[in-house]
Write a protein that holds these residues in place. Sequence first.
Motif, PDB file in Angstrom:
ATOM      1  N   THR A 126       0.830  -1.209   0.000  1.00 17.89           N
ATOM      2  CA  THR A 126       0.000   0.000   0.000  1.00 17.89           C
ATOM      3  C   THR A 126       0.857   1.248   0.000  1.00 17.89           C
ATOM      4  O   THR A 126       0.423   2.289  -0.453  1.00 17.89           O
ATOM      5  CB  THR A 126      -0.933   0.023   1.222  1.00 17.89           C
ATOM      6  OG1 THR A 126      -0.146  -0.002   2.411  1.00 17.89           O
ATOM      7  CG2 THR A 126      -1.870  -1.153   1.208  1.00 17.89           C
ATOM      8  N   ARG A 127       2.076   1.163   0.501  1.00 17.07           N
ATOM      9  CA  ARG A 127       2.928   2.338   0.615  1.00 17.07           C
ATOM     10  C   ARG A 127       3.565   2.717  -0.716  1.00 17.07           C
ATOM     11  O   ARG A 127       3.951   3.838  -0.912  1.00 17.07           O
ATOM     12  CB  ARG A 127       4.020   2.087   1.649  1.00 17.07           C
ATOM     13  CG  ARG A 127       3.458   1.819   3.033  1.00 17.07           C
ATOM     14  CD  ARG A 127       4.577   1.742   4.047  1.00 17.07           C
ATOM     15  NE  ARG A 127       4.046   1.491   5.370  1.00 17.07           N
ATOM     16  CZ  ARG A 127       3.543   2.425   6.158  1.00 17.07           C
ATOM     17  NH1 ARG A 127       3.490   3.657   5.739  1.00 17.07           N
ATOM     18  NH2 ARG A 127       3.073   2.116   7.339  1.00 17.07           N
TER      19      ARG A 127
ATOM     20  N   TYR B 257       1.950   5.636  -2.757  1.00 18.88           N
ATOM     21  CA  TYR B 257       1.693   6.943  -2.171  1.00 18.88           C
ATOM     22  C   TYR B 257       2.944   7.524  -1.526  1.00 18.88           C
ATOM     23  O   TYR B 257       3.826   6.800  -1.065  1.00 18.88           O
ATOM     24  CB  TYR B 257       0.570   6.832  -1.125  1.00 18.88           C
ATOM     25  CG  TYR B 257      -0.717   6.299  -1.699  1.00 18.88           C
ATOM     26  CD1 TYR B 257      -1.551   7.125  -2.447  1.00 18.88           C
ATOM     27  CD2 TYR B 257      -1.078   4.974  -1.527  1.00 18.88           C
ATOM     28  CE1 TYR B 257      -2.726   6.640  -2.991  1.00 18.88           C
ATOM     29  CE2 TYR B 257      -2.257   4.473  -2.068  1.00 18.88           C
ATOM     30  CZ  TYR B 257      -3.070   5.316  -2.799  1.00 18.88           C
ATOM     31  OH  TYR B 257      -4.235   4.835  -3.346  1.00 18.88           O
TER      32      TYR B 257
ATOM     33  N   ASP C  86       1.393   8.722   4.320  1.00 21.05           N
ATOM     34  CA  ASP C  86       0.336   7.924   4.936  1.00 21.05           C
ATOM     35  C   ASP C  86      -0.349   8.745   6.018  1.00 21.05           C
ATOM     36  O   ASP C  86       0.317   9.296   6.906  1.00 21.05           O
ATOM     37  CB  ASP C  86       0.911   6.643   5.547  1.00 21.05           C
ATOM     38  CG  ASP C  86       1.487   5.720   4.495  1.00 21.05           C
ATOM     39  OD1 ASP C  86       0.700   5.064   3.801  1.00 21.05           O
ATOM     40  OD2 ASP C  86       2.722   5.675   4.352  1.00 21.05           O
TER      41      ASP C  86
ATOM     42  N   ARG D  83      -5.884  10.620  -1.777  1.00 18.20           N
ATOM     43  CA  ARG D  83      -5.182   9.752  -2.720  1.00 18.20           C
ATOM     44  C   ARG D  83      -4.864  10.464  -4.031  1.00 18.20           C
ATOM     45  O   ARG D  83      -3.861  10.165  -4.674  1.00 18.20           O
ATOM     46  CB  ARG D  83      -5.994   8.484  -2.937  1.00 18.20           C
ATOM     47  CG  ARG D  83      -5.926   7.580  -1.708  1.00 18.20           C
ATOM     48  CD  ARG D  83      -6.869   6.415  -1.725  1.00 18.20           C
ATOM     49  NE  ARG D  83      -6.703   5.650  -0.478  1.00 18.20           N
ATOM     50  CZ  ARG D  83      -7.513   4.701  -0.067  1.00 18.20           C
ATOM     51  NH1 ARG D  83      -8.566   4.374  -0.799  1.00 18.20           N
ATOM     52  NH2 ARG D  83      -7.278   4.067   1.065  1.00 18.20           N
TER      53      ARG D  83
ATOM     54  N   ASN E 213      -1.978   8.223   1.180  1.00 15.02           N
ATOM     55  CA  ASN E 213      -2.762   7.039   1.500  1.00 15.02           C
ATOM     56  C   ASN E 213      -3.536   7.318   2.784  1.00 15.02           C
ATOM     57  O   ASN E 213      -2.953   7.474   3.858  1.00 15.02           O
ATOM     58  CB  ASN E 213      -1.856   5.822   1.697  1.00 15.02           C
ATOM     59  CG  ASN E 213      -2.666   4.571   2.015  1.00 15.02           C
ATOM     60  OD1 ASN E 213      -3.632   4.266   1.338  1.00 15.02           O
ATOM     61  ND2 ASN E 213      -2.275   3.861   3.064  1.00 15.02           N
TER      62      ASN E 213
ATOM     63  N   GLU F 211      -6.123   6.208   5.595  1.00 15.38           N
ATOM     64  CA  GLU F 211      -6.624   4.952   6.175  1.00 15.38           C
ATOM     65  C   GLU F 211      -7.308   5.208   7.506  1.00 15.38           C
ATOM     66  O   GLU F 211      -6.754   5.898   8.371  1.00 15.38           O
ATOM     67  CB  GLU F 211      -5.477   3.959   6.376  1.00 15.38           C
ATOM     68  CG  GLU F 211      -5.926   2.627   6.959  1.00 15.38           C
ATOM     69  CD  GLU F 211      -4.769   1.665   7.150  1.00 15.38           C
ATOM     70  OE1 GLU F 211      -4.890   0.750   7.976  1.00 15.38           O
ATOM     71  OE2 GLU F 211      -3.737   1.843   6.481  1.00 15.38           O
TER      72      GLU F 211
ATOM     73  N   TYR G 170       2.543   6.190  10.440  1.00 17.84           N
ATOM     74  CA  TYR G 170       1.954   7.218   9.581  1.00 17.84           C
ATOM     75  C   TYR G 170       2.732   8.521   9.638  1.00 17.84           C
ATOM     76  O   TYR G 170       3.536   8.760  10.535  1.00 17.84           O
ATOM     77  CB  TYR G 170       0.503   7.464  10.003  1.00 17.84           C
ATOM     78  CG  TYR G 170      -0.370   6.241   9.930  1.00 17.84           C
ATOM     79  CD1 TYR G 170      -1.016   5.898   8.747  1.00 17.84           C
ATOM     80  CD2 TYR G 170      -0.547   5.418  11.042  1.00 17.84           C
ATOM     81  CE1 TYR G 170      -1.811   4.772   8.684  1.00 17.84           C
ATOM     82  CE2 TYR G 170      -1.340   4.288  10.980  1.00 17.84           C
ATOM     83  CZ  TYR G 170      -1.977   3.966   9.799  1.00 17.84           C
ATOM     84  OH  TYR G 170      -2.761   2.850   9.730  1.00 17.84           O
TER      85      TYR G 170
END
Length: 499
Positions: free
Chosen positions: A198-199, A202, A205, A232, A237, A239, A252
């Motif tokens: 996921t990182r 982006y 975070d 995004r 990212n 979350e 983060y």
Amino acid sequence: MSRLLIVVDRAKDWAPYYPSEDVLTFDQYLQFSAPPSSRVRVINLCQSARYLSKGYYCSLLAEARGHHVVPSVMTLNDLGRKGLFSLELEELDESVINWLEASGSAIDPASDERAATHEVRIRTYFGQAEHPDLKPVARALFERFPCPILEVVFKRRKQWQIESMKPAAPADLGEQEQDVFAAALDRFSSMVWRKPRTRRRYRYDLAVLVNPDEEMPPSDKVALKRFEKAGRKLGINVEQITRRDYMRLPEYDGLFIRETTAIDHHTYRFARKAAAEGMVVIDDPVSILKCTNKVFLADLLKNNKVPTPKTLILSKDQKNAVEQVISELGFPVVIKIPDGAFSRGVTKAEDEKTLRAGLKDLFKQSALVLAQEYLYTDYDWRIGVLGGRAIYACKYMMVKGHWQIYQHGESESESGGFETMPTYEVPRNVIQAALNATKLIGNGLYGVDIKQSGNRVAVIEVNDNPSIDAGVEDRFLGGELYTLIMQEFLSRMEENRRR
């Protein structure tokens, strides 16, 4: 790239558990190096955590290397100072007390007078406990003293209290405890470290703290999705996390609190931890501290000549409180507790009888109560301010037949209508009052509630965690409102990275 490391004294300390390349001995960790851009989290399971022991040096080196370590050096130092934790749990749940009473073993006092002293020794594992009744205590202790294995001694004299706490290591555990520890470690490690894929997409975070069960959250589900979408598009990212993700914060770059805040609450602990980690955080802890207590806020605004309704601060022990309110404010008058939200803890008194009854009720909840002149208006202004500039404006209408924008019933709450408009259509003195008020708080995101009667403008309060709901506050700007807020996070996170 990210990595999770588990550090033990000797390789044999890990023998009862599954082999893993993430397990290093202390000596191996001494030689360990990671790329400067990588994120490393260290779980320090060394046996001794005394000052200048291997365990102490493990945490010290981890912090020097920019690794996020559990326990931190601060936690190890705090555990060595009994005064910091002896009163940490002033009120224990009844289920915990019952369990302690049932489990307590009498200590032989010999000739000691304290024949009623009992002691219970337990171990917690990453905020988990073997017995279900102890889970609230284990979780609370882990949030305050994050430590993988914590040995806690409770003693009862007149009441139960924590006598001592110290870190423990896997080598100290019996077979049954090893199973509990392994399960807690597996849960914790999977919870705190996400899959790295996921990182890669982006640049940053951002954690958004929410409470899925909150009755009146600051942002509804649609708005939260719009924050994610806006973030995004900017390379962030976004979350959602909950209070269970406290130990994940160092993953983060920023924290956005979208849960109603309070001082004696996990939202404040999240904000403080995020600030301590050097993250960009909205709401920051200073803003929460200043905004959530109306007594502080009233004095702050008054002393800085920001226009407000005439306000009195009343003490529970004040003998002439009712007489002072009548002589200085008259009727009707509004009385409120310092930390109410969404119009809760606010009462309008029409006469002396209702004033006395209202004060009696509110003084049960707080040592200080605010009394404020009543200004009738059909609506309250809400000016959204971010980083020192107004970004949205709403008129919140009063509930029909009621004097507030919210009316709370036994089973449900009702709110009035609203009108959202561009900030350039709002009277200039309203915008200026909002900006003057927020300058005293900080440069975060605020919602300023203002009453306007003719040319008179009065700031009612400054909210550190203003509502941003789909179809309400975003009615005029639409997706641009979410982009503005995410852009602010982006600018601040970029500034952090340049330092």
